[in-house]
Design a protein around this motif. Sequence first.
Motif, PDB file in Angstrom:
ATOM      1  N   ARG A  15      -3.138  18.310   1.817  1.00 30.28           N
ATOM      2  CA  ARG A  15      -3.960  17.123   2.036  1.00 30.28           C
ATOM      3  C   ARG A  15      -3.900  16.243   0.806  1.00 30.28           C
ATOM      4  O   ARG A  15      -3.721  16.716  -0.312  1.00 30.28           O
ATOM      5  N   MET A  16      -4.044  14.967   1.063  1.00 25.21           N
ATOM      6  CA  MET A  16      -4.157  13.985  -0.001  1.00 25.21           C
ATOM      7  C   MET A  16      -5.031  12.875   0.550  1.00 25.21           C
ATOM      8  O   MET A  16      -4.644  12.196   1.495  1.00 25.21           O
ATOM      9  N   MET A  17      -6.205  12.741   0.003  1.00 25.93           N
ATOM     10  CA  MET A  17      -7.145  11.758   0.524  1.00 25.93           C
ATOM     11  C   MET A  17      -7.534  10.772  -0.571  1.00 25.93           C
ATOM     12  O   MET A  17      -7.786  11.169  -1.701  1.00 25.93           O
ATOM     13  N   ILE A  18      -7.564   9.520  -0.187  1.00 23.78           N
ATOM     14  CA  ILE A  18      -7.953   8.439  -1.085  1.00 23.78           C
ATOM     15  C   ILE A  18      -9.093   7.685  -0.411  1.00 23.78           C
ATOM     16  O   ILE A  18      -8.989   7.314   0.764  1.00 23.78           O
ATOM     17  N   ASP A  19     -10.150   7.434  -1.140  1.00 23.45           N
ATOM     18  CA  ASP A  19     -11.260   6.652  -0.609  1.00 23.45           C
ATOM     19  C   ASP A  19     -10.741   5.296  -0.128  1.00 23.45           C
ATOM     20  O   ASP A  19      -9.871   4.690  -0.752  1.00 23.45           O
ATOM     21  N   LYS A  20     -11.261   4.862   0.997  1.00 24.63           N
ATOM     22  CA  LYS A  20     -10.846   3.612   1.628  1.00 24.63           C
ATOM     23  C   LYS A  20     -10.832   2.434   0.647  1.00 24.63           C
ATOM     24  O   LYS A  20      -9.956   1.577   0.699  1.00 24.63           O
ATOM     25  N   SER A  31       0.128   6.409  -4.811  1.00 20.77           N
ATOM     26  CA  SER A  31       1.483   6.638  -5.334  1.00 20.77           C
ATOM     27  C   SER A  31       1.446   7.521  -6.572  1.00 20.77           C
ATOM     28  O   SER A  31       2.264   8.437  -6.724  1.00 20.77           O
ATOM     29  N   ARG A  32       0.503   7.272  -7.446  1.00 23.74           N
ATOM     30  CA  ARG A  32       0.381   8.085  -8.665  1.00 23.74           C
ATOM     31  C   ARG A  32      -0.026   9.517  -8.331  1.00 23.74           C
ATOM     32  O   ARG A  32       0.466  10.469  -8.962  1.00 23.74           O
ATOM     33  N   LEU A  33      -0.903   9.690  -7.346  1.00 26.79           N
ATOM     34  CA  LEU A  33      -1.302  11.046  -6.948  1.00 26.79           C
ATOM     35  C   LEU A  33      -0.122  11.812  -6.348  1.00 26.79           C
ATOM     36  O   LEU A  33       0.077  12.994  -6.649  1.00 26.79           O
ATOM     37  N   LEU A  34       0.658  11.141  -5.506  1.00 24.71           N
ATOM     38  CA  LEU A  34       1.822  11.796  -4.918  1.00 24.71           C
ATOM     39  C   LEU A  34       2.818  12.161  -6.014  1.00 24.71           C
ATOM     40  O   LEU A  34       3.354  13.270  -6.026  1.00 24.71           O
ATOM     41  N   GLU A  35       3.051  11.261  -6.921  1.00 27.19           N
ATOM     42  CA  GLU A  35       3.959  11.531  -8.038  1.00 27.19           C
ATOM     43  C   GLU A  35       3.465  12.714  -8.881  1.00 27.19           C
ATOM     44  O   GLU A  35       4.246  13.586  -9.273  1.00 27.19           O
ATOM     45  N   GLN A  56      -1.029  11.869  14.536  1.00 28.78           N
ATOM     46  CA  GLN A  56      -2.052  10.826  14.641  1.00 28.78           C
ATOM     47  C   GLN A  56      -2.334  10.124  13.311  1.00 28.78           C
ATOM     48  O   GLN A  56      -2.999   9.106  13.273  1.00 28.78           O
ATOM     49  N   PHE A  57      -1.801  10.647  12.209  1.00 33.74           N
ATOM     50  CA  PHE A  57      -2.004  10.017  10.908  1.00 33.74           C
ATOM     51  C   PHE A  57      -0.811   9.121  10.573  1.00 33.74           C
ATOM     52  O   PHE A  57      -0.077   9.341   9.608  1.00 33.74           O
ATOM     53  N   ALA A  58      -0.658   8.089  11.381  1.00 32.17           N
ATOM     54  CA  ALA A  58       0.498   7.184  11.259  1.00 32.17           C
ATOM     55  C   ALA A  58       0.541   6.500   9.899  1.00 32.17           C
ATOM     56  O   ALA A  58       1.619   6.329   9.319  1.00 32.17           O
ATOM     57  N   ALA A  59      -0.592   6.091   9.363  1.00 32.35           N
ATOM     58  CA  ALA A  59      -0.610   5.418   8.062  1.00 32.35           C
ATOM     59  C   ALA A  59      -0.114   6.361   6.970  1.00 32.35           C
ATOM     60  O   ALA A  59       0.648   5.948   6.083  1.00 32.35           O
ATOM     61  N   ALA A  60      -0.518   7.618   7.041  1.00 28.66           N
ATOM     62  CA  ALA A  60      -0.060   8.598   6.057  1.00 28.66           C
ATOM     63  C   ALA A  60       1.447   8.792   6.172  1.00 28.66           C
ATOM     64  O   ALA A  60       2.151   8.853   5.162  1.00 28.66           O
ATOM     65  N   GLN A  61       1.942   8.865   7.393  1.00 29.83           N
ATOM     66  CA  GLN A  61       3.380   9.039   7.585  1.00 29.83           C
ATOM     67  C   GLN A  61       4.159   7.841   7.054  1.00 29.83           C
ATOM     68  O   GLN A  61       5.221   8.005   6.448  1.00 29.83           O
ATOM     69  N   ARG A  62       3.638   6.638   7.251  1.00 33.64           N
ATOM     70  CA  ARG A  62       4.292   5.440   6.699  1.00 33.64           C
ATOM     71  C   ARG A  62       4.312   5.506   5.174  1.00 33.64           C
ATOM     72  O   ARG A  62       5.315   5.185   4.539  1.00 33.64           O
ATOM     73  N   PHE A  63       3.194   5.924   4.581  1.00 33.57           N
ATOM     74  CA  PHE A  63       3.115   6.051   3.132  1.00 33.57           C
ATOM     75  C   PHE A  63       4.165   7.038   2.628  1.00 33.57           C
ATOM     76  O   PHE A  63       4.907   6.743   1.691  1.00 33.57           O
ATOM     77  N   TYR A  64       4.228   8.231   3.222  1.00 31.79           N
ATOM     78  CA  TYR A  64       5.186   9.243   2.780  1.00 31.79           C
ATOM     79  C   TYR A  64       6.614   8.761   2.981  1.00 31.79           C
ATOM     80  O   TYR A  64       7.473   8.978   2.128  1.00 31.79           O
ATOM     81  N   ALA A  65       6.898   8.114   4.106  1.00 29.82           N
ATOM     82  CA  ALA A  65       8.243   7.603   4.367  1.00 29.82           C
ATOM     83  C   ALA A  65       8.631   6.548   3.334  1.00 29.82           C
ATOM     84  O   ALA A  65       9.757   6.534   2.828  1.00 29.82           O
TER      85      ALA A  65
END
Length: 71
Positions: A15-20, A31-35, A56-65
């Motif tokens: 999991r990786m969650m960022i406040d809205k 990006s810094r957290l993923l790095e 169902q987490f399309a935004a997360a998938q776009r971010f990772y892609a």
Amino acid sequence: VGLILLSGGNVVLKRMMIDKDYRGAQTGLASRLLETAIDWGRSRGATTLYLGTMAQFAAAQRFYAKHGAME
């Protein structure tokens, strides 16, 4: 950020969650957290990062892609 170090050079990003209020390119926080997560895995010998996300987490998938993590 939730990571699990597996054997064989594998890490699972559970999991990786960022406040809205802190999402988006303006802050660069996600990006810094993923790095940081990738660096953590590499420092422990990992060569493969598996993503624990669902369809169902399309935004997360776009971010990772966008960051080359869905190849």
